[in-house]
Design a protein around this motif. Structure first.
Motif, short mmCIF file in Angstrom:
data_model
loop_
_atom_site.label_atom_id
_atom_site.label_comp_id
_atom_site.label_asym_id
_atom_site.label_seq_id
_atom_site.Cartn_x
_atom_site.Cartn_y
_atom_site.Cartn_z
N GLU A 199 0.57 -1.14 0.31
CA GLU A 199 -0.62 0.11 -0.32
C GLU A 199 0.75 1.14 -0.40
OE1 GLU A 199 -2.84 -0.03 3.15
OE2 GLU A 199 -4.33 -1.34 1.63
N ASP A 200 2.00 1.37 0.63
CA ASP A 200 2.96 2.18 0.72
C ASP A 200 3.41 2.56 -0.78
OD1 ASP A 200 2.38 2.68 3.34
OD2 ASP A 200 4.78 1.81 4.08
N GLY A 201 3.45 1.25 -1.14
CA GLY A 201 4.05 1.82 -2.66
C GLY A 201 3.93 2.11 -4.20
N LYS A 202 2.21 1.90 -3.51
CA LYS A 202 1.24 1.85 -4.40
C LYS A 202 1.03 3.83 -3.92
CE LYS A 202 -1.76 -1.96 -4.80
NZ LYS A 202 -2.39 -2.55 -4.49
N ALA A 203 0.99 4.02 -2.98
CA ALA A 203 1.11 5.59 -2.44
C ALA A 203 2.20 6.76 -3.09
CB ALA A 203 1.00 6.04 -1.32
N ILE A 204 3.02 5.85 -3.01
CA ILE A 204 4.82 6.76 -3.80
C ILE A 204 4.82 6.52 -5.14
CG2 ILE A 204 7.36 6.39 -3.63
CD1 ILE A 204 6.39 5.23 -1.08
N ARG A 205 4.49 5.72 -5.70
CA ARG A 205 4.42 5.51 -7.49
C ARG A 205 4.09 6.94 -8.42
NH1 ARG A 205 4.19 -0.33 -6.19
NH2 ARG A 205 5.88 -1.39 -6.32
N GLY A 206 4.44 7.30 -9.13
CA GLY A 206 3.94 8.17 -9.80
C GLY A 206 4.01 9.57 -8.96
N ASN A 207 4.06 9.97 -7.57
CA ASN A 207 3.78 10.65 -6.82
C ASN A 207 5.13 12.07 -6.79
OD1 ASN A 207 3.53 12.96 -4.76
ND2 ASN A 207 2.41 11.00 -3.55
N LEU A 208 5.29 13.00 -7.08
CA LEU A 208 6.21 13.68 -7.17
C LEU A 208 7.07 14.44 -5.63
CD1 LEU A 208 5.68 16.02 -11.24
CD2 LEU A 208 6.70 13.97 -10.40
N LEU A 209 5.48 14.41 -5.40
CA LEU A 209 6.12 14.90 -3.84
C LEU A 209 5.19 13.31 -2.44
CD1 LEU A 209 4.94 18.19 -3.74
CD2 LEU A 209 7.91 17.03 -3.78
N PRO A 210 6.02 12.53 -2.69
CA PRO A 210 5.44 11.31 -1.96
C PRO A 210 5.84 11.91 -0.76
CG PRO A 210 7.64 10.72 -2.55
CD PRO A 210 7.49 12.14 -3.47
N SER A 211 4.84 11.30 0.19
CA SER A 211 4.93 11.46 2.05
C SER A 211 6.09 11.14 2.98
CB SER A 211 3.38 11.11 2.83
OG SER A 211 3.37 11.51 3.82
N HIS A 212 6.41 11.44 3.83
CA HIS A 212 7.64 10.57 4.81
C HIS A 212 7.30 9.98 5.32
CE1 HIS A 212 11.85 13.36 3.93
NE2 HIS A 212 10.64 14.23 3.46
N VAL A 213 5.59 9.55 5.51
CA VAL A 213 5.09 8.36 6.34
C VAL A 213 4.75 7.40 5.28
CG1 VAL A 213 2.46 8.16 7.06
CG2 VAL A 213 3.58 10.24 7.43
N HIS A 214 4.14 7.12 3.79
CA HIS A 214 4.53 5.96 3.40
C HIS A 214 5.74 5.49 3.12
CE1 HIS A 214 0.63 7.95 1.57
NE2 HIS A 214 0.37 7.16 2.47
N GLN A 215 6.68 7.16 2.75
CA GLN A 215 7.89 6.05 2.88
C GLN A 215 8.87 5.16 4.11
OE1 GLN A 215 10.48 8.76 0.29
NE2 GLN A 215 8.68 10.04 0.59
N ASN A 216 9.09 5.62 4.68
CA ASN A 216 9.67 5.77 6.41
C ASN A 216 9.01 5.30 7.56
OD1 ASN A 216 11.86 6.57 4.88
ND2 ASN A 216 11.26 8.82 5.23
#
Length: 252
Positions: free
Chosen positions: A137-154
């Protein structure tokens, strides 16, 4: 009677008499600039220019080789160092030995995904949900997002590292930090589960990790197994402290 000046002017030997200014060739500023522009290798004769070009080429080749060898020496293990490691060591040791590495720690060579499943108490009794990939789910939120959230990344990644570093291989907590990491993981899992409607109340959850080695590139002859390995944690009972603040049970 001719004057002295007249005789000097008419004489064929070109000697100037008194009072006559003789003009000499004086280098101009343009000639000086042209001469100065022929400095460096351009001022050398052709054979010396060839020798200088060869020497500079050899120096450049040696410098590039030195940089490449030192880079391979301090880089993480890879296909080139495995195949030509002996040649790299012969070049580096002992004169150019390095005591540092390019990456500290080395980059991850495994993909780790964290999954969760829940035991739901509903009108039709208790049931267990399928495994859900929190990392996916974190990967889906990050892919294609120019400014991904640090929550989803870390958030999940650092939380899982926190758990692993504070537990032994039997999932026994190492003191207070271990218990805090368990609570942190439960809160993350419950926050993600609250985004889904399972038609009941989450009574227990279970966490597991799926680890897969990163496959070797197509041009490499290295054989790496990408078969997953799992680390399954015991079931955890959910209390009000594990729930998001807006959950109904959190106020009880």
């Amino acid at each position: 009677m001719d004057s002295y000046d007249d005789r000097g002017a008419e004489s064929g030997d070109g000697a100037a008499g008194p009072g006559t200014v003789r003009h000499q060739d004086v280098p101009s500023a343009a000639d000086g600039a042209a001469a100065s522009s022929r400095g460096g290798m351009a001022a050398l004769s052709l054979p010396y220019q060839i020798v200088a070009a060869v020497v500079l080429s050899v120096i450049g080749l040696v410098a590039c080789t030195q940089l490449a060898m030192v880079f391979l020496h301090v880089a993480p293990s890879n296909t080139l160092t495995k195949r030509h490691g002996e040649a790299v060591d012969d070049w580096v040791y002992p004169e150019f030995e390095q005591n540092w590495k390019l990456f500290a720690p080395n980059p991850l060579q495994q993909n780790i995904a964290v999954h969760v499943r829940a035991e739901i108490a509903g009108a039709d009794g208790r049931r267990t949900t399928p495994w859900m990939s929190l990392s996916g789910e974190d990967g889906k939120a990050i892919r294609g997002n120019l400014l991904p959230s640090h929550v989803h990344q870390n958030e999940l990644r650092r939380g899982w590292d926190f758990y692993l570093n504070s537990h032994d291989n039997e999932n026994r907590a190492n003191g207070l930090r271990g218990r805090l990491s368990e609570q942190y993981i439960r809160r993350i899992a419950m926050l993600r589960l609250s985004e889904h409607d399972y038609g009941g109340t989450v009574e227990r959850i279970q966490i597991r990790s799926e680890t897969r080695s990163v496959a070797a590139p197509g041009w490499s002859e290295e054989k790496i197994s990408t078969k997953p390995s799992y680390r399954v944690l015991p079931w955890w009972n959910i209390t009000a402290a594990d729930l998001p603040a807006d959950d109904g049970r959190a106020d009880k």
